[in-house]
Design a protein around this motif. Structure first.
Motif, PDB file in Angstrom:
ATOM      1  N   THR A  82       0.838  -1.202   0.000  1.00  0.00           N
ATOM      2  CA  THR A  82       0.000   0.000   0.000  1.00  0.00           C
ATOM      3  C   THR A  82       0.872   1.250   0.000  1.00  0.00           C
ATOM      4  OG1 THR A  82      -1.754  -1.182   1.142  1.00  0.00           O
ATOM      5  CG2 THR A  82      -1.845   1.218   1.230  1.00  0.00           C
ATOM      6  N   GLU A  86       1.152   4.060  -3.021  1.00  0.00           N
ATOM      7  CA  GLU A  86       0.967   5.498  -2.757  1.00  0.00           C
ATOM      8  C   GLU A  86       2.206   6.290  -3.178  1.00  0.00           C
ATOM      9  OE1 GLU A  86      -0.957   8.917  -1.826  1.00  0.00           O
ATOM     10  OE2 GLU A  86      -1.850   6.926  -1.857  1.00  0.00           O
ATOM     11  N   ARG A  89       2.498   6.991  -6.854  1.00  0.00           N
ATOM     12  CA  ARG A  89       1.534   7.979  -7.348  1.00  0.00           C
ATOM     13  C   ARG A  89       2.022   9.405  -7.104  1.00  0.00           C
ATOM     14  NH1 ARG A  89      -4.388   5.521  -6.175  1.00  0.00           N
ATOM     15  NH2 ARG A  89      -3.809   3.359  -6.337  1.00  0.00           N
ATOM     16  N   ARG A  90       3.014   9.548  -6.265  1.00  0.00           N
ATOM     17  CA  ARG A  90       3.522  10.871  -5.910  1.00  0.00           C
ATOM     18  C   ARG A  90       4.803  11.170  -6.679  1.00  0.00           C
ATOM     19  NH1 ARG A  90       2.114  12.201   0.077  1.00  0.00           N
ATOM     20  NH2 ARG A  90       0.190  11.035   0.287  1.00  0.00           N
ATOM     21  N   ALA A  95       5.999   8.127   0.605  1.00  0.00           N
ATOM     22  CA  ALA A  95       4.659   8.098   1.203  1.00  0.00           C
ATOM     23  C   ALA A  95       4.802   7.715   2.660  1.00  0.00           C
ATOM     24  CB  ALA A  95       3.760   7.112   0.471  1.00  0.00           C
ATOM     25  N   ASP A 101      -4.231   5.493   9.511  1.00  0.00           N
ATOM     26  CA  ASP A 101      -4.214   4.978   8.135  1.00  0.00           C
ATOM     27  C   ASP A 101      -4.116   3.452   8.131  1.00  0.00           C
ATOM     28  OD1 ASP A 101      -4.252   7.598   7.061  1.00  0.00           O
ATOM     29  OD2 ASP A 101      -2.055   7.714   7.153  1.00  0.00           O
TER      30      ASP A 101
END
Length: 163
Positions: A82, A86, A89-90, A95, A101
């Motif tokens: 996970t 993430e 995607r940045r 992340a 979370d």
């Protein structure tokens, strides 16, 4: 020559009365059927809405496992995957996840202590870091991660996962 006798007026009146009684009976049956149809349509609509509600609650990933059936290693791996997802995607390739979370990721299943344990274990891999400063968080720097299987799992989901 055979003569046909005309029905008597009394017979005609009886037949008309029988016909009217039959029409009334058919009308009552039709009203009952219409009421039953309306009831079934309402029930169908209610059940359709309920099915939609239940489907919205179901995990759409048929390959995912229930929290209770996952081993500790599988939970740690899910946490790492996970974070990698993430991070990719940045723009920074980094992340982080907080305790909340992690709870959200596992549908509020882990206890406080166990959630932190998963975060600590996930932080033991190259590129991952568990820190206790300014709140407990698990971080990843994707550029420093050496486990290529994590990237493969995130970038190449199985057919079922892609659905």
């Amino acid at each position: 020559m055979a003569t046909t006798s005309e029905p008597s007026e009394e017979t005609i009146e009886q037949l008309q009365e029988d016909l009217n009684d039959y029409k009334e009976y058919v009308g009552q049956q039709q009203a009952r059927m219409n009421q039953r149809i309306a009831t079934l349509e309402e029930e169908n609509e209610r059940l359709t809405e309920r099915i939609a509600e239940l489907e919205a609650q179901i995990d759409p990933d048929p390959t995912s496992k229930e929290y209770d059936t996952m081993s500790r290693g599988e939970r740690v791996r899910k946490l790492r995957e996970t974070l990698i997802d993430e991070a990719q995607r940045r723009h920074s390739g980094k992340a982080q996840m907080t305790y909340n979370d992690v709870l959200l990721l596992f549908d509020n299943h882990p206890s406080d202590g166990y959630a932190y344990k998963l975060m600590k274990l996930a932080g033991e891999e190259d590129g991952f870091e568990y820190t206790d400063s300014n709140g407990k968080v698990i971080r990843v720097n994707a550029a420093a991660v050496k486990d290529e299987t994590l990237f493969h799992a995130v970038n190449n989901p199985t057919t079922e996962e892609a659905v």
